[in-house]
Design a protein around this motif. Structure first.
Motif, PDB file in Angstrom:
ATOM      1  N   LEU A 119     -13.072   5.527  -8.680  1.00  0.00           N
ATOM      2  CA  LEU A 119     -13.870   5.126  -7.679  1.00  0.00           C
ATOM      3  C   LEU A 119     -14.434   5.793  -6.221  1.00  0.00           C
ATOM      4  O   LEU A 119     -14.298   7.118  -6.583  1.00  0.00           O
ATOM      5  N   TYR A 120     -15.742   5.322  -6.059  1.00  0.00           N
ATOM      6  CA  TYR A 120     -16.700   6.240  -4.726  1.00  0.00           C
ATOM      7  C   TYR A 120     -16.191   5.678  -3.706  1.00  0.00           C
ATOM      8  O   TYR A 120     -16.104   4.652  -3.552  1.00  0.00           O
ATOM      9  N   PHE A 121     -16.213   6.834  -2.258  1.00  0.00           N
ATOM     10  CA  PHE A 121     -16.220   6.115  -1.287  1.00  0.00           C
ATOM     11  C   PHE A 121     -17.267   6.769  -0.270  1.00  0.00           C
ATOM     12  O   PHE A 121     -17.415   8.185  -1.268  1.00  0.00           O
ATOM     13  N   GLU A 122     -17.330   6.231   0.874  1.00  0.00           N
ATOM     14  CA  GLU A 122     -18.484   6.703   2.010  1.00  0.00           C
ATOM     15  C   GLU A 122     -17.993   7.939   1.968  1.00  0.00           C
ATOM     16  O   GLU A 122     -16.713   8.512   3.490  1.00  0.00           O
ATOM     17  N   GLY A 123     -18.173   9.975   1.766  1.00  0.00           N
ATOM     18  CA  GLY A 123     -17.617  10.485   2.045  1.00  0.00           C
ATOM     19  C   GLY A 123     -17.578  12.120   1.385  1.00  0.00           C
ATOM     20  O   GLY A 123     -18.874  11.590   0.483  1.00  0.00           O
ATOM     21  N   GLY A 124     -17.793  12.827   1.575  1.00  0.00           N
ATOM     22  CA  GLY A 124     -17.953  14.132   1.709  1.00  0.00           C
ATOM     23  C   GLY A 124     -16.694  14.928  -0.254  1.00  0.00           C
ATOM     24  O   GLY A 124     -15.711  13.933  -0.335  1.00  0.00           O
ATOM     25  N   HIS A 125     -16.520  16.039   0.398  1.00  0.00           N
ATOM     26  CA  HIS A 125     -15.278  16.473  -1.128  1.00  0.00           C
ATOM     27  C   HIS A 125     -14.119  16.720  -0.005  1.00  0.00           C
ATOM     28  O   HIS A 125     -13.609  17.531   0.128  1.00  0.00           O
ATOM     29  N   THR A 126     -13.713  15.492  -0.582  1.00  0.00           N
ATOM     30  CA  THR A 126     -12.145  15.366   0.041  1.00  0.00           C
ATOM     31  C   THR A 126     -11.486  14.656  -0.661  1.00  0.00           C
ATOM     32  O   THR A 126     -11.653  13.575  -1.660  1.00  0.00           O
ATOM     33  N   TRP A 127      -9.898  14.849  -0.454  1.00  0.00           N
ATOM     34  CA  TRP A 127      -8.770  13.372  -0.595  1.00  0.00           C
ATOM     35  C   TRP A 127      -9.826  12.446  -0.219  1.00  0.00           C
ATOM     36  O   TRP A 127     -10.452  11.587   0.416  1.00  0.00           O
ATOM     37  N   LEU A 128      -9.110  11.528  -1.465  1.00  0.00           N
ATOM     38  CA  LEU A 128      -9.337  10.254  -1.076  1.00  0.00           C
ATOM     39  C   LEU A 128      -8.847   8.813   0.257  1.00  0.00           C
ATOM     40  O   LEU A 128      -7.930   9.639   0.149  1.00  0.00           O
ATOM     41  N   PRO A 129      -9.330   8.162   0.795  1.00  0.00           N
ATOM     42  CA  PRO A 129      -8.972   7.026   1.810  1.00  0.00           C
ATOM     43  C   PRO A 129      -7.826   7.309   1.190  1.00  0.00           C
ATOM     44  O   PRO A 129      -7.640   6.735   0.255  1.00  0.00           O
ATOM     45  N   ALA A 130      -6.883   6.566   2.047  1.00  0.00           N
ATOM     46  CA  ALA A 130      -5.253   6.213   1.979  1.00  0.00           C
ATOM     47  C   ALA A 130      -5.592   4.929   1.220  1.00  0.00           C
ATOM     48  O   ALA A 130      -4.657   4.571   0.432  1.00  0.00           O
ATOM     49  N   GLU A 131      -6.681   3.685   1.590  1.00  0.00           N
ATOM     50  CA  GLU A 131      -6.707   2.265   1.167  1.00  0.00           C
ATOM     51  C   GLU A 131      -7.149   2.488  -0.440  1.00  0.00           C
ATOM     52  O   GLU A 131      -6.989   1.834  -0.804  1.00  0.00           O
ATOM     53  N   PHE A 132      -7.612   3.727  -0.738  1.00  0.00           N
ATOM     54  CA  PHE A 132      -8.132   4.256  -2.132  1.00  0.00           C
ATOM     55  C   PHE A 132      -6.973   4.610  -2.663  1.00  0.00           C
ATOM     56  O   PHE A 132      -6.800   4.408  -4.108  1.00  0.00           O
ATOM     57  N   ALA A 133      -6.093   5.419  -1.954  1.00  0.00           N
ATOM     58  CA  ALA A 133      -4.714   6.212  -2.889  1.00  0.00           C
ATOM     59  C   ALA A 133      -3.762   4.219  -2.854  1.00  0.00           C
ATOM     60  O   ALA A 133      -3.064   4.182  -3.977  1.00  0.00           O
ATOM     61  N   MET A 134      -3.328   3.433  -1.973  1.00  0.00           N
ATOM     62  CA  MET A 134      -2.976   2.583  -2.624  1.00  0.00           C
ATOM     63  C   MET A 134      -4.041   1.452  -3.133  1.00  0.00           C
ATOM     64  O   MET A 134      -2.791   1.201  -4.566  1.00  0.00           O
ATOM     65  N   GLN A 135      -4.737   0.846  -3.315  1.00  0.00           N
ATOM     66  CA  GLN A 135      -5.717   1.312  -5.231  1.00  0.00           C
ATOM     67  C   GLN A 135      -5.427   1.932  -6.231  1.00  0.00           C
ATOM     68  O   GLN A 135      -4.784   0.973  -7.529  1.00  0.00           O
ATOM     69  N   ALA A 136      -5.087   3.498  -6.117  1.00  0.00           N
ATOM     70  CA  ALA A 136      -5.014   3.635  -7.205  1.00  0.00           C
ATOM     71  C   ALA A 136      -3.742   3.556  -7.731  1.00  0.00           C
ATOM     72  O   ALA A 136      -3.187   3.362  -9.031  1.00  0.00           O
ATOM     73  N   VAL A 137      -2.537   3.709  -7.100  1.00  0.00           N
ATOM     74  CA  VAL A 137      -1.269   2.635  -7.394  1.00  0.00           C
ATOM     75  C   VAL A 137      -1.099   2.044  -8.085  1.00  0.00           C
ATOM     76  O   VAL A 137      -0.713   1.538  -9.304  1.00  0.00           O
ATOM     77  N   GLU A 138      -1.899   1.141  -7.042  1.00  0.00           N
ATOM     78  CA  GLU A 138      -1.415  -0.323  -8.013  1.00  0.00           C
ATOM     79  C   GLU A 138      -2.377  -0.753  -9.612  1.00  0.00           C
ATOM     80  O   GLU A 138      -1.637  -1.184 -10.039  1.00  0.00           O
ATOM     81  N   TRP A 139      -3.243   0.404  -9.639  1.00  0.00           N
ATOM     82  CA  TRP A 139      -3.530   0.576 -10.699  1.00  0.00           C
ATOM     83  C   TRP A 139      -2.865   1.048 -11.790  1.00  0.00           C
ATOM     84  O   TRP A 139      -2.905   0.483 -12.983  1.00  0.00           O
ATOM     85  N   MET A 140      -2.127   2.150 -11.661  1.00  0.00           N
ATOM     86  CA  MET A 140      -0.940   2.983 -12.271  1.00  0.00           C
ATOM     87  C   MET A 140       0.051   1.959 -12.207  1.00  0.00           C
ATOM     88  O   MET A 140       0.389   1.295 -13.325  1.00  0.00           O
ATOM     89  N   GLU A 141       0.514   0.828 -11.735  1.00  0.00           N
ATOM     90  CA  GLU A 141       1.303  -0.100 -11.734  1.00  0.00           C
ATOM     91  C   GLU A 141       1.161  -1.239 -12.190  1.00  0.00           C
ATOM     92  O   GLU A 141       2.500  -0.809 -13.565  1.00  0.00           O
ATOM     93  N   LEU A 142       0.168  -1.502 -12.624  1.00  0.00           N
ATOM     94  CA  LEU A 142      -0.700  -2.424 -13.546  1.00  0.00           C
ATOM     95  C   LEU A 142      -0.532  -2.300 -14.610  1.00  0.00           C
ATOM     96  O   LEU A 142      -0.096  -2.295 -15.720  1.00  0.00           O
ATOM     97  N   HIS A 143      -0.846  -0.536 -15.087  1.00  0.00           N
ATOM     98  CA  HIS A 143      -0.777  -0.168 -16.352  1.00  0.00           C
ATOM     99  C   HIS A 143       0.727   0.273 -16.783  1.00  0.00           C
ATOM    100  O   HIS A 143       0.938   0.561 -17.748  1.00  0.00           O
ATOM    101  N   ALA A 144       1.457   0.934 -16.051  1.00  0.00           N
ATOM    102  CA  ALA A 144       2.923   0.657 -16.805  1.00  0.00           C
ATOM    103  C   ALA A 144       3.292  -0.333 -16.744  1.00  0.00           C
ATOM    104  O   ALA A 144       4.856   0.007 -17.428  1.00  0.00           O
ATOM    105  N   MET A 145       3.090  -1.556 -16.694  1.00  0.00           N
ATOM    106  CA  MET A 145       3.355  -2.940 -16.998  1.00  0.00           C
ATOM    107  C   MET A 145       2.808  -2.619 -18.138  1.00  0.00           C
ATOM    108  O   MET A 145       3.825  -3.470 -19.329  1.00  0.00           O
ATOM    109  N   LYS A 146       1.965  -2.312 -18.502  1.00  0.00           N
ATOM    110  CA  LYS A 146       0.789  -2.836 -20.053  1.00  0.00           C
ATOM    111  C   LYS A 146       1.456  -1.759 -21.081  1.00  0.00           C
ATOM    112  O   LYS A 146       1.408  -2.521 -22.167  1.00  0.00           O
ATOM    113  N   SER A 147       1.577  -1.135 -20.316  1.00  0.00           N
ATOM    114  CA  SER A 147       2.548   0.506 -21.533  1.00  0.00           C
ATOM    115  C   SER A 147       4.143  -0.130 -21.674  1.00  0.00           C
ATOM    116  O   SER A 147       4.176   0.838 -22.161  1.00  0.00           O
ATOM    117  N   GLY A 148       4.479  -0.360 -20.980  1.00  0.00           N
ATOM    118  CA  GLY A 148       5.800  -1.382 -20.399  1.00  0.00           C
ATOM    119  C   GLY A 148       6.987  -0.015 -20.267  1.00  0.00           C
ATOM    120  O   GLY A 148       7.829   0.080 -20.092  1.00  0.00           O
TER     121      GLY A 148
END
Length: 380
Positions: free
Chosen positions: A197-226
């Motif tokens: 995912l891409y956000f408005e900004g430079g060379h930096t850590w992802l914003p907190a709202e993107f970090a939330m999406q990132a963790v949710e995406w990993m949680e989804l894959h954790a469900m898919k993989s068991g």
């Protein structure tokens, strides 16, 4: 020798037991600026424990690495997601860009300490990193084979690109990030489970709202993989939220990309048939086809401009006139300051940022003056 080894094992066990007992004295629901590793008092990390942390259950953990040893920054960015989804987050205060040995020693010490102090789910250990720290996070995952996933901000692999991995990768980059192209290429070339995912900004850590999406995406894959039980209600909520985001998009190409991501993530979990039909219709639209055909051209333009500036710098360092380098950099700088956002402006900003980042160590006064003109004002 056997007696010495036995005594040493007892000492380590005692230190680890002490570390575990110290966990009870660490606050929950707030960031701890520095935790000292029990087995190495030179190693420290920032920490976040969810407010409901208890050793009676096992917890997922994110081990984070910053290129400048700013371990608190990733802890801050992932804090909200960690609280919501039950993650412990530890950010090394020692790992930094430079010799691999420094970062790997820091990772080893922090990992051992976190596992000794807290009740960790060994199947749900993730690594995260930004820039050089992302390469550390990926290197750990590639070498240990015990990492559940990688959160990679502004950089990918430590060495050669690997198109297929046995674990999911969530990448991110700013629109003005000088490593934006690397992350774009990772997204385009990787064939195993990944998201960038891409956000408005430079060379930096992802914003907190993107970090939330990132963790949710990993949680989804954790469900898919068991790795975690499937939660139908949670899946429905995530799906509905994603659909709302898609419906709010104004750009047809962005909408198509979001639909493709939705289909890939939720196929077999939700009814995605109408979204697949919508994506197929968008693929036939001329504006979308034109935009997609422009992407490789933009990639080539960025590489060409970057190569041009580097070549002019090499010529100058070998005795050529500084005037040509200054003239070209000044022209690109003007392009980067255009009033309206455009791909040209973003390319110019990324190329100049890369040019400046690769210029460390050049002390020539006129060159330094040129770099000062390139560097963005504080707070941008």
């Amino acid at each position: 020798r056997a007696m010495i080894q036995c005594m040493w094992k007892k000492v380590i066990a005692l230190l680890m037991a002490t570390a575990a007992s110290r966990a009870a004295n660490l606050p929950t629901g707030q960031i701890v600026d520095s935790v000292e590793c029990a087995l190495d008092d030179a190693q420290h990390y920032a920490l976040y424990l969810p407010s409901n942390y208890t050793p009676s259950r096992q917890w997922s953990v994110i081990l984070a690495f910053d290129g400048g040893a700013r371990g608190r920054v990733p802890v801050e960015r992932y804090r909200q997601a960690a609280e919501k989804y039950g993650y412990i987050v530890a950010g090394s205060l020692n790992s930094r860009n430079g010799p691999w040995e420094v970062s790997m020693n820091a990772a080893k010490a922090m990992t051992a300490d976190v596992k000794a102090r807290f009740s960790i789910d060994p199947k749900r250990v993730y690594t995260a990193g930004m820039s050089g720290g992302a390469r550390v996070a990926m290197k750990i995952a590639l070498e240990s084979r015990q990492i559940a996933g990688v959160f990679a901000s502004s950089a990918g692999f430590p060495d050669e690109f690997i198109p297929r991995l046995p674990l999911p990768v969530f990448g991110s980059a700013g629109t003005d990030d000088f490593n934006h192209l690397e992350m774009y290429q990772l997204d385009r070339r990787m064939t195993s489970a990944h998201r960038v995912l891409y956000f408005e900004g430079g060379h930096t850590w992802l914003p907190a709202e993107f970090a939330m999406q990132a963790v949710e995406w990993m949680e989804l894959h954790a469900m898919k993989s068991g790795l975690r039980p499937r939660d139908t209600a949670l899946l429905d909520t995530w799906f509905a939220t994603r659909v709302e985001r898609i419906d709010a998009l104004k750009d047809n190409t962005e909408t198509l990309r979001a639909l493709i991501h939705l289909i890939a993530d939720f196929e077999g979990l939700e009814d995605i048939s109408k979204f697949a039909e919508r994506a197929a219709r968008l693929l036939k639209q001329q504006d979308v086809r034109d935009a997609l055909s422009e992407e490789p051209k933009n990639e080539e333009r960025e590489l060409q401009l970057q190569g041009e500036l580097f070549e002019l710098r090499d010529r100058w360092s070998n005795g050529a006139s500084f005037a040509k380098l200054k003239e070209r950099v000044t022209a690109v700088l003007a392009q980067s300051k255009a009033a309206d956002d455009s791909e040209d402006r973003r390319i110019a900003r990324r190329v100049l940022s890369n040019f400046a980042a690769s210029s460390r160590g050049i002390r020539d006064p006129q060159y330094q003056e040129l770099l000062e003109a390139i560097r963005p004002p504080p707070g941008r």
